[in-house]
Enzyme design. Structure first.
Site, mmCIF file in Angstrom:
data_model
loop_
_atom_site.group_PDB
_atom_site.id
_atom_site.type_symbol
_atom_site.label_atom_id
_atom_site.label_comp_id
_atom_site.label_asym_id
_atom_site.label_seq_id
_atom_site.Cartn_x
_atom_site.Cartn_y
_atom_site.Cartn_z
ATOM 1 N N ASP A 1 0.892 -7.687 2.377
ATOM 2 C CA ASP A 1 1.075 -6.260 2.086
ATOM 3 C C ASP A 1 2.568 -5.880 2.043
ATOM 4 O O ASP A 1 3.063 -5.172 2.909
ATOM 5 C CB ASP A 1 0.339 -5.436 3.145
ATOM 6 C CG ASP A 1 0.150 -3.981 2.733
ATOM 7 O OD1 ASP A 1 0.826 -3.529 1.790
ATOM 8 O OD2 ASP A 1 -0.679 -3.287 3.366
ATOM 9 N N HIS B 1 0.821 -1.219 0.000
ATOM 10 C CA HIS B 1 0.000 0.000 0.000
ATOM 11 C C HIS B 1 0.855 1.269 0.000
ATOM 12 O O HIS B 1 0.360 2.334 -0.323
ATOM 13 C CB HIS B 1 -1.068 -0.026 1.109
ATOM 14 C CG HIS B 1 -0.620 0.375 2.489
ATOM 15 N ND1 HIS B 1 -0.370 -0.543 3.489
ATOM 16 C CD2 HIS B 1 -0.415 1.579 3.055
ATOM 17 C CE1 HIS B 1 -0.030 0.096 4.604
ATOM 18 N NE2 HIS B 1 -0.049 1.391 4.365
ATOM 19 N N SER C 1 3.895 2.092 8.618
ATOM 20 C CA SER C 1 3.694 1.135 7.544
ATOM 21 C C SER C 1 5.000 0.925 6.807
ATOM 22 O O SER C 1 5.686 1.886 6.473
ATOM 23 C CB SER C 1 2.633 1.635 6.572
ATOM 24 O OG SER C 1 1.377 1.286 7.046
HETATM 25 N N1 ARG Z 1 -4.992 0.880 7.650
HETATM 26 C C1 ARG Z 1 -3.670 0.876 7.116
HETATM 27 C C2 ARG Z 1 -3.014 2.277 7.222
HETATM 28 O O1 ARG Z 1 -3.540 3.160 7.828
HETATM 29 C C3 ARG Z 1 -3.638 0.356 5.720
HETATM 30 C C4 ARG Z 1 -4.282 1.222 4.680
HETATM 31 C C5 ARG Z 1 -4.222 0.677 3.284
HETATM 32 N N2 ARG Z 1 -5.197 -0.373 3.017
HETATM 33 C C6 ARG Z 1 -6.509 -0.155 2.671
HETATM 34 N N3 ARG Z 1 -7.300 -1.178 2.478
HETATM 35 N N4 ARG Z 1 -7.006 1.046 2.487
HETATM 36 O O2 ARG Z 1 -2.376 2.810 6.387
HETATM 37 N N1 ASP Z 2 -1.481 1.535 8.070
HETATM 38 C C1 ASP Z 2 -0.711 2.559 8.739
HETATM 39 C C2 ASP Z 2 0.337 3.179 7.811
HETATM 40 O O1 ASP Z 2 0.153 3.232 6.625
HETATM 41 C C3 ASP Z 2 -0.101 2.026 9.981
HETATM 42 C C4 ASP Z 2 -0.985 2.250 11.169
HETATM 43 O O2 ASP Z 2 -1.655 3.281 11.225
HETATM 44 O O3 ASP Z 2 -0.966 1.385 12.042
HETATM 45 O O4 ASP Z 2 1.314 3.749 8.258
#
Ligand code: ARG
Ligand code: ASP
Length: 721
Positions: A220, A84, A654
């Site tokens: 990921d 991502h 991330s």
């Molecule tokens: N929740 C994670 C973060 O804040 C992953 C986001 C990317 N994935 C998604 N399905 N939108 O970045």
């Molecule tokens: N998914 C988040 C990121 O992209 C990580 C988190 O917020 O735990 O940095």
């Protein structure tokens, strides 16, 4: 015999008692935590983690792009980060013929790697405590504005000296709201090439359905390679560049993890708000989050409805949908978590303890007598401004044409100047044209018209008395609450919702045409909202924010006096940090236990659910998993996919490497469970779990799924059976 047995019991017991540890620690100060870390299972030293005179683990970690982390896993500049995080790069290289998003991408040799203009990776060279020098530039009793100016000037000077004629980038960051300052010296590499990305059905498996959730089964991760000139120094992209040789890279572990194994996450967390007072937490829980959630619920409903009826629109809005949904879901989780923790009450109780300490320690506490009431009074002014500011972002800037039309403001102002240089105007025109091409590629006007109608209605009804922007006042006068009619009028008359009309304007642009832009209803609306927000909201808000910062500076210093033995961690601010914990599950709700590992079994289980698009997998993945071709990467009968551990992480973490007690790479961090999302404000050792892709699964995907053995050859795979 008896004695060793007893010691063993004591040791085991003390390990079991060490809970998840709150905090994201500065690597150069990690010696303060090292004893606890070693008690939990760390086998290396503080010097191994961070050193200025020789290679240490910090040299294997980079800031990836602006908002992520990455880690070197070979001596040849091979870099791993999240799928991502590199999603934009994959998308840019993808076309209908070469759909790398869907199919994945694997360079089978260096010639096939793909360059990425504009992508950089940033390495920390060193960090230095410069508190004394910065604070010397200030005077006691200075008002906040002058204080900040003095700090900014000293910081700039210190950073400039450290740049050594452009060899490095450098920055001084405040910690504990300006009680301490550190200089960070960075090296930035600009030739970063795409090496491998699994298909989205692996890298994005579960999509928004599973986002922020455990159990998870997402691969990921993706791979890049960093290039340098002949001297291993940063260089612009050139075919003559050679792979960068990092001072340190991580061995990739193929070992099977055990519950309670020590873990640390080493990366660049973005922002936390650990020290907020009860007024601030209450505002977030009761006003800011509910507003954002409400508006985004409506946006997502509009997106969903259109995406379901057209494949083209589904692809165009996939990334926008993910972006809108990500924060939306996080806020919902954050509010639930804060409620569950009774966060406001907990903060109030802590503040009472603080008041009591002041009473009981008149000599130390006197200076702080009015602090909490000042906080309160300041928040009473700050919160309404902050609300209007957030409302503009949510209800104004989530309308795509508002964001787009606003980009013409500079062109208008340049065009109005009599003596503007031709090349300046041309350059701006080119920029706007570029923006227009990017904008229309993924623009579906019927969606945006509906979004404009819905969000404008919310914008009007949620604006506080006296804070309604004049543009909205006009809408209300003319249309009442019939914002549907308003949106219809804007969309039928504005040129900025049509590529053809926008390009026609830009292709024959003359400075006098600024009048056409200024007459445009979408432009007028967007520019009006923007101007109002800057002058009437942001500027006064910033002033109050300064005041808050100075209060927090006093407050955090006071807390250290009140609890001299407590090791307070500084809020995340985009600088390199270490957090530590261990592999462990949790009990999120009555009757439910989260186990620490998921396996490929779960991928097949989810894939068998009918009609969940986020769970579709390829034939190949399905066959390999069904036949259990796990090779040397199996844990017993299983292939582990994701695991959770109790590390304190946030956005920006991330792509951070997750390391075991020896400093081996055991996985890559990519998310938190929904029950953890309040950890930016309040950490709960019982609930907060970060989610990582297991290194065994990463190795398996590279080797068995993609067949890229040459990549394994350049890695150091540790702990193979
Ligand atoms: N929740 C994670 C973060 O804040 C992953 C986001 C990317 N994935 C998604 N399905 N939108 O970045
Ligand atoms: N998914 C988040 C990121 O992209 C990580 C988190 O917020 O735990 O940095």
């Amino acid at each position: 015999m008896r004695k060793t047995f007893l010691t063993l019991i004591v040791v085991l017991f003390s390990i079991a008692c060490v809970k998840a540890v709150e905090g994201m620690w500065l690597p150069s100060l990690i010696h303060k935590n090292i004893e606890e870390m070693q008690a939990m299972g760390l086998e290396i030293t503080a010097e191994d983690l961070y050193s200025e005179d020789g290679a240490s683990l910090k040299d294997a970690i980079v800031r990836f792009g602006r908002g992520c982390t990455g880690a070197f896993i070979s001596g040849q500049g091979l870099l791993i980060t999240n799928h991502h995080c590199g999603y934009g790069q994959i998308q840019r290289h993808s076309s209908v013929e070469n759909d790398y998003l869907t199919e994945g991408f694997w360079a089978s040799n260096a010639d096939e790697e793909l360059p990425n203009e504009g992508l950089t990776i940033t390495l920390l060279v060193r960090m230095v405590d410069v508190t004394q020098r910065v604070l010397e530039a200030t005077e006691p009793g200075m008002d906040e504005l002058r204080f900040q100016e003095a700090v900014a000037k000293a910081s700039r000077q210190i950073a400039d000296e450290a740049k050594e004629e452009g060899l490095y980038e450098a920055q001084v960051n405040p910690f504990y709201f300006g009680n301490e300052y550190y200089l960070f010296v960075y090296k930035v590499y600009r030739d970063v090439r795409m090496v491998g990305a699994p298909p989205s059905s692996v890298g994005k498996f579960g999509g928004d359905t599973d986002n922020w959730m455990w159990p998870r089964h997402t691969g990921d991760f993706m791979l890049f390679r960093v290039y340098a000139d002949d001297n291993n120094q940063p260089a612009d992209y050139s075919p003559d560049n050679v792979p960068y040789q990092p001072e340190k890279f991580f061995p990739v572990s193929a070992r099977t993890l055990e519950p309670h194994d020590f873990t640390m996450v080493y990366g660049f967390p973005g922002r936390t708000n650990r020290y907020l007072t009860s007024d601030a937490v209450q505002f977030i829980m009761e006003q800011e989050n509910p507003m954002g959630i409400k508006l985004r619920t409506d946006i997502l409903q509009i997106y969903d409805q259109h995406m379901a009826s057209s494949d083209k629109v589904r692809i165009q809005y996939a990334s926008k949908h993910a972006g809108v949904a990500n924060a939306w879901k996080r806020w919902i989780g954050e509010n639930r978590g804060l409620k569950r923790l009774n966060a406001i009450e907990v903060k109030k109780a802590y503040e009472q303890e603080f008041e009591q300490w002041i009473q009981e320690n008149p000599s130390k506490g006197q200076a702080y007598e009015d602090l909490l009431s000042e906080f309160h009074n300041t928040y009473m002014i700050y919160n309404p401004l902050r609300y209007s500011f957030r409302l503009y972002f949510e209800a104004g800037r989530n309308v795509e044409v508002n964001r787009f039309a606003q980009q013409f403001m500079r062109l208008v102002s340049l065009s109005r100047q009599k003596d503007v240089a031709e090349d300046v105007l041309q350059a701006e025109l080119e920029q706007v044209k570029d923006a227009a091409r990017r904008f229309f590629k993924d623009y579906h006007a019927p969606i945006d018209q509906q979004v404009l109608s819905t969000l404008t209605r919310h914008f009007i009804s949620l604006s506080q008395p006296g804070m309604l922007p004049p543009e909205l006042e006009k809408v209300r006068k003319k249309y009442g609450m019939d914002t549907e009619k308003f949106a219809e009028d804007v969309f039928s008359r504005s040129m900025f919702v049509s590529e053809e009309k926008t390009m026609k304007l830009l292709d024959n642009y003359r400075p006098s045409h600024h009048r056409r832009i200024e007459r445009d209803p979408a432009y007028r609306f967007a520019a009006g909202l923007f101007d109002f927000t800057i002058t009437e909201v942001q500027t006064p808000m910033q002033e109050v924010q300064n005041k808050l910062d100075s209060l927090y500076r006093v407050y955090t210093a006071a807390l250290k006096k009140m609890q001299p033995d407590e090791n307070f961690f500084p809020d995340a601010n985009g600088t390199l940090r270490i957090s530590y914990g261990r592999v462990e599950g949790s009990f999120p709700r009555n009757g439910i236990q989260f186990l620490p590992f998921t396996t490929s079994e779960g991928i097949l289980e989810k894939a068998a659910e009918p009609d969940v698009e986020d769970y579709t997998i390829s034939e190949r993945l399905s066959t390999l998993l069904k036949n259990q071709v796990f090779g040397e990467y199996a844990s017993g009968e299983d292939l582990r996919v994701n695991f959770i551990s109790s590390n304190h992480t946030t956005g920006g973490n991330s792509g951070s490497p997750v390391l075991d007690g020896q400093g081996n790479f055991i996985g890559i961090n990519f998310d938190r469970s929904w029950e953890s999302t309040m950890s930016d404000i309040m950490f709960d050792p019982e609930q907060c779990r970060n989610i990582s892709v297991s290194s065994q699964y990463i190795l398996w995907v590279i080797h068995k799924y993609a067949g890229m053995e040459y990549l394994l050859d350049e890695m150091e795979v540790a702990g193979l059976n």
